[in-house]
Design a protein around this motif. Sequence first.
Motif, PDB file in Angstrom:
ATOM      1  N   ASP A  51       0.814  -1.221   0.000  1.00 17.57           N
ATOM      2  CA  ASP A  51       0.000   0.000   0.000  1.00 17.57           C
ATOM      3  C   ASP A  51       0.848   1.271   0.000  1.00 17.57           C
ATOM      4  O   ASP A  51       0.327   2.375  -0.141  1.00 17.57           O
ATOM      5  CB  ASP A  51      -1.013   0.001   1.145  1.00 17.57           C
ATOM      6  CG  ASP A  51      -0.377  -0.090   2.518  1.00 17.57           C
ATOM      7  OD1 ASP A  51       0.792  -0.512   2.617  1.00 17.57           O
ATOM      8  OD2 ASP A  51      -1.052   0.258   3.496  1.00 17.57           O
ATOM      9  N   ASP A  52       2.174   1.124   0.103  1.00 26.60           N
ATOM     10  CA  ASP A  52       3.091   2.263  -0.017  1.00 26.60           C
ATOM     11  C   ASP A  52       3.783   2.294  -1.378  1.00 26.60           C
ATOM     12  O   ASP A  52       4.641   3.135  -1.616  1.00 26.60           O
ATOM     13  CB  ASP A  52       4.168   2.205   1.069  1.00 26.60           C
ATOM     14  CG  ASP A  52       3.617   2.519   2.443  1.00 26.60           C
ATOM     15  OD1 ASP A  52       2.631   3.276   2.529  1.00 26.60           O
ATOM     16  OD2 ASP A  52       4.162   1.985   3.425  1.00 26.60           O
ATOM     17  N   ALA A  53       3.423   1.349  -2.252  1.00 28.38           N
ATOM     18  CA  ALA A  53       4.079   1.235  -3.559  1.00 28.38           C
ATOM     19  C   ALA A  53       3.186   1.785  -4.668  1.00 28.38           C
ATOM     20  O   ALA A  53       1.965   1.841  -4.537  1.00 28.38           O
ATOM     21  CB  ALA A  53       4.395  -0.227  -3.845  1.00 28.38           C
ATOM     22  N   LEU A  54       3.811   2.192  -5.739  1.00 24.64           N
ATOM     23  CA  LEU A  54       3.099   2.656  -6.929  1.00 24.64           C
ATOM     24  C   LEU A  54       3.612   1.860  -8.118  1.00 24.64           C
ATOM     25  O   LEU A  54       4.793   1.900  -8.437  1.00 24.64           O
ATOM     26  CB  LEU A  54       3.338   4.150  -7.169  1.00 24.64           C
ATOM     27  CG  LEU A  54       2.778   4.732  -8.462  1.00 24.64           C
ATOM     28  CD1 LEU A  54       1.250   4.637  -8.487  1.00 24.64           C
ATOM     29  CD2 LEU A  54       3.226   6.179  -8.619  1.00 24.64           C
ATOM     30  N   MET A  55       2.703   1.133  -8.766  1.00 26.30           N
ATOM     31  CA  MET A  55       3.037   0.371  -9.967  1.00 26.30           C
ATOM     32  C   MET A  55       2.709   1.231 -11.174  1.00 26.30           C
ATOM     33  O   MET A  55       1.590   1.720 -11.309  1.00 26.30           O
ATOM     34  CB  MET A  55       2.213  -0.917  -9.993  1.00 26.30           C
ATOM     35  CG  MET A  55       2.195  -1.646 -11.302  1.00 26.30           C
ATOM     36  SD  MET A  55       3.829  -2.151 -11.840  1.00 26.30           S
ATOM     37  CE  MET A  55       3.450  -2.814 -13.435  1.00 26.30           C
ATOM     38  N   VAL A  56       3.697   1.466 -12.027  1.00 26.51           N
ATOM     39  CA  VAL A  56       3.489   2.237 -13.250  1.00 26.51           C
ATOM     40  C   VAL A  56       3.642   1.280 -14.419  1.00 26.51           C
ATOM     41  O   VAL A  56       4.637   0.581 -14.533  1.00 26.51           O
ATOM     42  CB  VAL A  56       4.512   3.392 -13.370  1.00 26.51           C
ATOM     43  CG1 VAL A  56       4.295   4.168 -14.663  1.00 26.51           C
ATOM     44  CG2 VAL A  56       4.410   4.307 -12.165  1.00 26.51           C
ATOM     45  N   GLY A  57       2.634   1.249 -15.270  1.00 21.66           N
ATOM     46  CA  GLY A  57       2.688   0.353 -16.411  1.00 21.66           C
ATOM     47  C   GLY A  57       1.877   0.888 -17.572  1.00 21.66           C
ATOM     48  O   GLY A  57       1.191   1.901 -17.451  1.00 21.66           O
ATOM     49  N   ASP A  58       1.953   0.183 -18.694  1.00 20.14           N
ATOM     50  CA  ASP A  58       1.215   0.631 -19.870  1.00 20.14           C
ATOM     51  C   ASP A  58       0.339  -0.471 -20.477  1.00 20.14           C
ATOM     52  O   ASP A  58      -0.184  -0.323 -21.558  1.00 20.14           O
ATOM     53  CB  ASP A  58       2.155   1.199 -20.932  1.00 20.14           C
ATOM     54  CG  ASP A  58       3.148   0.185 -21.470  1.00 20.14           C
ATOM     55  OD1 ASP A  58       3.089  -0.997 -21.073  1.00 20.14           O
ATOM     56  OD2 ASP A  58       3.994   0.579 -22.286  1.00 20.14           O
ATOM     57  N   GLU A  59       0.176  -1.571 -19.752  1.00 19.57           N
ATOM     58  CA  GLU A  59      -0.637  -2.678 -20.235  1.00 19.57           C
ATOM     59  C   GLU A  59      -1.663  -3.044 -19.164  1.00 19.57           C
ATOM     60  O   GLU A  59      -1.333  -3.709 -18.179  1.00 19.57           O
ATOM     61  CB  GLU A  59       0.244  -3.881 -20.557  1.00 19.57           C
ATOM     62  CG  GLU A  59      -0.503  -5.122 -20.984  1.00 19.57           C
ATOM     63  CD  GLU A  59      -1.441  -4.886 -22.146  1.00 19.57           C
ATOM     64  OE1 GLU A  59      -2.605  -5.281 -22.033  1.00 19.57           O
ATOM     65  OE2 GLU A  59      -1.020  -4.301 -23.154  1.00 19.57           O
ATOM     66  N   PRO A  60      -2.906  -2.590 -19.321  1.00 12.03           N
ATOM     67  CA  PRO A  60      -3.909  -2.799 -18.276  1.00 12.03           C
ATOM     68  C   PRO A  60      -4.058  -4.247 -17.817  1.00 12.03           C
ATOM     69  O   PRO A  60      -4.100  -4.511 -16.621  1.00 12.03           O
ATOM     70  CB  PRO A  60      -5.202  -2.301 -18.905  1.00 12.03           C
ATOM     71  CG  PRO A  60      -4.770  -1.341 -19.953  1.00 12.03           C
ATOM     72  CD  PRO A  60      -3.450  -1.867 -20.463  1.00 12.03           C
ATOM     73  N   ILE A  61      -4.105  -5.174 -18.725  1.00  9.40           N
ATOM     74  CA  ILE A  61      -4.317  -6.569 -18.335  1.00  9.40           C
ATOM     75  C   ILE A  61      -3.140  -7.103 -17.527  1.00  9.40           C
ATOM     76  O   ILE A  61      -3.320  -7.766 -16.511  1.00  9.40           O
ATOM     77  CB  ILE A  61      -4.590  -7.443 -19.577  1.00  9.40           C
ATOM     78  CG1 ILE A  61      -5.917  -7.037 -20.209  1.00  9.40           C
ATOM     79  CG2 ILE A  61      -4.599  -8.921 -19.208  1.00  9.40           C
ATOM     80  CD1 ILE A  61      -6.194  -7.676 -21.555  1.00  9.40           C
ATOM     81  N   ALA A  62      -1.933  -6.807 -17.951  1.00  8.64           N
ATOM     82  CA  ALA A  62      -0.747  -7.331 -17.277  1.00  8.64           C
ATOM     83  C   ALA A  62      -0.381  -6.554 -16.022  1.00  8.64           C
ATOM     84  O   ALA A  62       0.107  -7.135 -15.056  1.00  8.64           O
ATOM     85  CB  ALA A  62       0.440  -7.325 -18.244  1.00  8.64           C
ATOM     86  N   ASP A  63      -0.607  -5.267 -16.020  1.00  8.80           N
ATOM     87  CA  ASP A  63      -0.070  -4.423 -14.947  1.00  8.80           C
ATOM     88  C   ASP A  63      -1.012  -4.177 -13.772  1.00  8.80           C
ATOM     89  O   ASP A  63      -0.544  -3.808 -12.701  1.00  8.80           O
ATOM     90  CB  ASP A  63       0.393  -3.084 -15.522  1.00  8.80           C
ATOM     91  CG  ASP A  63       1.557  -3.257 -16.485  1.00  8.80           C
ATOM     92  OD1 ASP A  63       2.318  -4.222 -16.331  1.00  8.80           O
ATOM     93  OD2 ASP A  63       1.690  -2.432 -17.402  1.00  8.80           O
ATOM     94  N   VAL A  64      -2.300  -4.367 -13.940  1.00  7.96           N
ATOM     95  CA  VAL A  64      -3.194  -4.084 -12.819  1.00  7.96           C
ATOM     96  C   VAL A  64      -3.217  -5.205 -11.788  1.00  7.96           C
ATOM     97  O   VAL A  64      -3.843  -5.070 -10.748  1.00  7.96           O
ATOM     98  CB  VAL A  64      -4.628  -3.734 -13.275  1.00  7.96           C
ATOM     99  CG1 VAL A  64      -4.643  -2.476 -14.095  1.00  7.96           C
ATOM    100  CG2 VAL A  64      -5.268  -4.886 -14.002  1.00  7.96           C
ATOM    101  N   GLY A  65      -2.498  -6.287 -12.044  1.00  7.57           N
ATOM    102  CA  GLY A  65      -2.407  -7.345 -11.046  1.00  7.57           C
ATOM    103  C   GLY A  65      -1.825  -6.831  -9.747  1.00  7.57           C
ATOM    104  O   GLY A  65      -2.141  -7.347  -8.671  1.00  7.57           O
ATOM    105  N   ALA A  66      -0.998  -5.811  -9.824  1.00  9.19           N
ATOM    106  CA  ALA A  66      -0.419  -5.229  -8.605  1.00  9.19           C
ATOM    107  C   ALA A  66      -1.507  -4.669  -7.692  1.00  9.19           C
ATOM    108  O   ALA A  66      -1.346  -4.659  -6.473  1.00  9.19           O
ATOM    109  CB  ALA A  66       0.575  -4.134  -8.979  1.00  9.19           C
ATOM    110  N   ALA A  67      -2.601  -4.228  -8.269  1.00  8.27           N
ATOM    111  CA  ALA A  67      -3.704  -3.686  -7.463  1.00  8.27           C
ATOM    112  C   ALA A  67      -4.302  -4.755  -6.556  1.00  8.27           C
ATOM    113  O   ALA A  67      -4.731  -4.448  -5.439  1.00  8.27           O
ATOM    114  CB  ALA A  67      -4.781  -3.087  -8.364  1.00  8.27           C
TER     115      ALA A  67
END
Length: 55
Positions: free
Chosen positions: A11-27
């Motif tokens: 909850d202190d991290a920020l994931m920055v990505g450009d591929e919604p399907i692959a990158d929102v797993g961090a959420a």
Amino acid sequence: MACDKLGVAPDDALMVGDEPIADVGAATLGCRVQLVDPLPVDQRPGTLAEVLQLL
């Protein structure tokens, strides 16, 4: 695993990505997620500056 190795809570991290399907797993782990336009880096020069304002 990255958060553990860095000693950062998800909850202190920020994931920055450009591929919604692959990158929102961090959420699902509790990380904030910021998606940027999926363009070549040289076509989005100000994108990371915008992301830094979120920190």
